[in-house]
Design a protein around this motif. Structure first.
Motif, PDB file in Angstrom:
ATOM      1  N   LEU A  62       0.821  -1.215   0.000  1.00 36.39           N
ATOM      2  CA  LEU A  62       0.000   0.000   0.000  1.00 36.39           C
ATOM      3  C   LEU A  62       0.851   1.260   0.000  1.00 36.39           C
ATOM      4  O   LEU A  62       0.383   2.327  -0.411  1.00 36.39           O
ATOM      5  CB  LEU A  62      -0.926   0.009   1.222  1.00 36.39           C
ATOM      6  N   VAL A  63       2.076   1.140   0.490  1.00 37.31           N
ATOM      7  CA  VAL A  63       3.029   2.242   0.520  1.00 37.31           C
ATOM      8  C   VAL A  63       4.310   1.778  -0.159  1.00 37.31           C
ATOM      9  O   VAL A  63       4.740   0.646   0.048  1.00 37.31           O
ATOM     10  CB  VAL A  63       3.335   2.688   1.965  1.00 37.31           C
ATOM     11  N   THR A  64       4.875   2.624  -0.993  1.00 35.63           N
ATOM     12  CA  THR A  64       6.168   2.355  -1.609  1.00 35.63           C
ATOM     13  C   THR A  64       7.229   3.095  -0.810  1.00 35.63           C
ATOM     14  O   THR A  64       7.156   4.318  -0.653  1.00 35.63           O
ATOM     15  CB  THR A  64       6.202   2.836  -3.072  1.00 35.63           C
ATOM     16  N   GLY A  65       8.186   2.367  -0.282  1.00 35.68           N
ATOM     17  CA  GLY A  65       9.201   2.970   0.571  1.00 35.68           C
ATOM     18  C   GLY A  65      10.561   3.011  -0.084  1.00 35.68           C
ATOM     19  O   GLY A  65      10.794   2.424  -1.147  1.00 35.68           O
ATOM     20  N   GLY A  66      11.489   3.731   0.567  1.00 41.67           N
ATOM     21  CA  GLY A  66      12.872   3.772   0.123  1.00 41.67           C
ATOM     22  C   GLY A  66      13.033   4.329  -1.270  1.00 41.67           C
ATOM     23  O   GLY A  66      12.389   5.308  -1.651  1.00 41.67           O
ATOM     24  N   THR A  67      13.880   3.689  -2.050  1.00 40.27           N
ATOM     25  CA  THR A  67      14.174   4.156  -3.409  1.00 40.27           C
ATOM     26  C   THR A  67      13.266   3.511  -4.451  1.00 40.27           C
ATOM     27  O   THR A  67      13.416   3.777  -5.646  1.00 40.27           O
ATOM     28  CB  THR A  67      15.640   3.860  -3.761  1.00 40.27           C
ATOM     29  N   GLU A  68      12.355   2.643  -4.020  1.00 46.26           N
ATOM     30  CA  GLU A  68      11.443   2.009  -4.976  1.00 46.26           C
ATOM     31  C   GLU A  68      10.528   3.051  -5.605  1.00 46.26           C
ATOM     32  O   GLU A  68      10.287   4.119  -5.056  1.00 46.26           O
ATOM     33  CB  GLU A  68      10.597   0.949  -4.258  1.00 46.26           C
ATOM     34  N   ASN A  70       6.724   3.465  -7.716  1.00 46.72           N
ATOM     35  CA  ASN A  70       5.458   2.932  -8.191  1.00 46.72           C
ATOM     36  C   ASN A  70       4.733   4.093  -8.853  1.00 46.72           C
ATOM     37  O   ASN A  70       4.434   5.088  -8.191  1.00 46.72           O
ATOM     38  CB  ASN A  70       4.637   2.376  -7.026  1.00 46.72           C
ATOM     39  N   PRO A  71       4.465   4.007 -10.162  1.00 37.87           N
ATOM     40  CA  PRO A  71       3.866   5.156 -10.866  1.00 37.87           C
ATOM     41  C   PRO A  71       2.490   5.534 -10.347  1.00 37.87           C
ATOM     42  O   PRO A  71       2.002   6.627 -10.626  1.00 37.87           O
ATOM     43  CB  PRO A  71       3.799   4.683 -12.313  1.00 37.87           C
ATOM     44  N   PHE A  72       1.852   4.649  -9.581  1.00 36.74           N
ATOM     45  CA  PHE A  72       0.519   4.940  -9.052  1.00 36.74           C
ATOM     46  C   PHE A  72       0.575   5.492  -7.621  1.00 36.74           C
ATOM     47  O   PHE A  72      -0.451   5.847  -7.062  1.00 36.74           O
ATOM     48  CB  PHE A  72      -0.350   3.684  -9.095  1.00 36.74           C
ATOM     49  N   GLU A 124      -0.138  16.975  -5.078  1.00 41.86           N
ATOM     50  CA  GLU A 124       1.047  16.254  -5.559  1.00 41.86           C
ATOM     51  C   GLU A 124       0.687  15.358  -6.742  1.00 41.86           C
ATOM     52  O   GLU A 124       1.429  15.292  -7.730  1.00 41.86           O
ATOM     53  CB  GLU A 124       1.627  15.401  -4.433  1.00 41.86           C
ATOM     54  N   GLU A 125      -0.424  14.680  -6.622  1.00 44.90           N
ATOM     55  CA  GLU A 125      -0.869  13.726  -7.652  1.00 44.90           C
ATOM     56  C   GLU A 125      -1.061  14.399  -9.006  1.00 44.90           C
ATOM     57  O   GLU A 125      -0.640  13.874 -10.040  1.00 44.90           O
ATOM     58  CB  GLU A 125      -2.175  13.089  -7.195  1.00 44.90           C
ATOM     59  N   VAL A 126      -1.672  15.595  -9.011  1.00 41.80           N
ATOM     60  CA  VAL A 126      -2.014  16.249 -10.282  1.00 41.80           C
ATOM     61  C   VAL A 126      -1.058  17.384 -10.632  1.00 41.80           C
ATOM     62  O   VAL A 126      -1.259  18.068 -11.627  1.00 41.80           O
ATOM     63  CB  VAL A 126      -3.461  16.782 -10.249  1.00 41.80           C
TER      64      VAL A 126
END
Length: 443
Positions: A62-68, A70-72, A124-126
């Motif tokens: 549900l959360v992308t952490g670190g240097t990963e 995720n375009p969504f 941020e999203e838009v």
């Protein structure tokens, strides 16, 4: 005109806000509300439950952490990582409720933390501009404040989680450029039956009331874009009858008055406790300025105050959150420690013993001053003497506003990293000149 008509008209009125007509001092107040919400949430993210929740959400995708990447996941989780806008809003607003340092208005609500995380996540999203974000926050605050004034909640019903969701939905829709009435009507249909009892028990799930409102604000816009519909009339029933004892529609119907925007009347907290305890905390701390007091030498403490404070005239249970909602414990903690920050509300048996010697009384003369003022008198009997302090309003409330310098001290303490604090404060204060809100939190 029906309640649905009045609510719909209120949405149209506040969403027509023209930023170039907002006075400079109101712009600064809005920027400081955004800064305050951000910093208080960052501090809340450091608590063990929030750290564990973000870690679990990261593990679960549900959360992308670190240097990963995720375009969504395009919205910042202020405790670290990125997530979809609705989930970032939920996490950030929930974290912002943990330490009871979030801004508010009287009577009685906390618009900022329920709408600012939602508005920033979507900005941020838009890649909205700073002025678009700022305009949406001021308008969303205006709607939430009008609703807080209009709703007369029943005893035991808490103001978090429902009214603020409408302000969040309006702000999000303004940032996205989507149908404002449709989204706000959907938020009107999704209230939360939040209670004071959860605060008294110290049930930390209660902190998610804020997160619910912020997430509903974002998801209401999503639902509107997908073709879902909502019901303004259901808000009149749920908040006017089920959770409340009526809805004052005159509080919703006013035209925009740029010289008296709702955002101007808000307050900033300096004590890590329910706002209803703050005047008494100030009075207790004032007594310590003349001489230190040994807690064991204190025979009794009397608090004279206003009837609204009865909501927090409860005996705490042994946990931090419950202590923050007991005026007896809050004053005892201030007298025993000389402080009122988060550490002062770690439950201690010796402070609880002092709290048992605190009595709370409603003073009719003080009651006449509410809600323009929120006065409290604290009398301490110690060593055969009686010491007394009367405070009209808490620090951070009108007319005892925080200077920019003092407010930055609170901000920096919450961020806990001096360099990041200076950078983040400068970025937020420069928001009207920011082209892309996606870079607002680009540490």
């Amino acid at each position: 005109m029906t309640t649905a008509d009045v609510l719909g008209r209120a949405c149209e009125t506040v969403s027509a806000l023209e930023l170039d007509r907002v006075p400079p001092e109101s712009i600064e107040k809005a920027l400081r509300i955004i800064a305050d919400c951000f910093a208080v949430s960052v501090a809340g993210h450091r608590t063990e439950p929030m750290s564990a929740l973000v870690a679990a959400d990261t593990k679960g995708g549900l959360v992308t952490g670190g240097t990963e990447r995720n375009p969504f996941h395009r919205s910042t989780v202020w405790g670290g990582g990125r997530a979809p806008a609705h989930h970032a809003a939920f996490l950030n607003a929930t974290a912002g409720s943990f330490l009871e340092l979030d801004e508010g208005m009287r009577p009685t609500g906390h618009p900022g933390m329920q709408l600012v995380p939602a508005a920033i996540a979507v900005a941020e999203e838009v890649h909205a501009s700073g002025t678009e974000l700022l305009r949406a926050v001021i308008a969303g605050y205006e709607l939430s404040a009008r609703l807080f004034r209009a709703v007369r909640l029943r005893p035991g019903a808490h103001p978090h989680g429902h009214v603020g969701a409408l302000g969040a939905a309006l702000a999000v829709s303004m940032v996205r450029g989507t149908d404002i009435r449709a989204a706000t009507a959907i938020a009107s249909t999704l209230p939360l039956a939040s209670t004071w009892q959860a605060c008294y028990d110290g049930a930390t799930a209660r902190n998610a009331y804020m997160g619910h409102a912020a997430a509903v604000g974002v998801r209401s816009s999503d639902l509107a874009r997908a073709g879902f519909t909502g019901s303004f009339a259901s808000f009149g029933f749920s908040l006017g009858e089920l959770l409340g004892e009526g809805l004052d529609e005159t509080a919703l119907a006013d035209e925009l008055r740029y010289e008296k925007l709702a955002i101007d009347a808000g307050y900033f907290k300096v004590h890590s406790a329910c706002a209803l305890t703050h005047t008494a905390i100030d009075a207790a701390l004032d007594l310590l300025e003349s001489e230190p007091l040994a807690p064991d030498a204190i025979t009794s403490v009397r608090i004279d105050t206003v009837a609204a404070v009865r909501k927090v005239d409860i005996e705490e249970v042994p946990n931090d959150l419950s202590c923050r909602f007991s005026i007896s414990y809050a004053v005892a903690a201030a007298l025993a420690t000389g402080t009122s920050g988060p550490e002062a509300f770690r439950f201690r048996p010796d402070i609880a013993a002092l709290a048992r010697r605190v009595e709370v009384h409603v003073d009719p003369q003080l009651e006449e001053r509410w809600p323009v003022s929120s006065p409290a008198r604290v009398r301490v009997e110690v060593d055969g003497r009686v010491l007394e302090s009367l405070v009209e309003n808490p620090t951070g409330h009108p007319p005892r506003v925080l200077s920019r310098e003092v407010h930055f001290e609170k901000f920096a303490a919450a961020i806990s990293d001096p360099d990041r604090a200076r950078d983040a404060w400068a970025r937020i204060m420069d928001l009207p000149r920011l082209d892309d809100a996606g870079s607002l939190l680009g540490w």
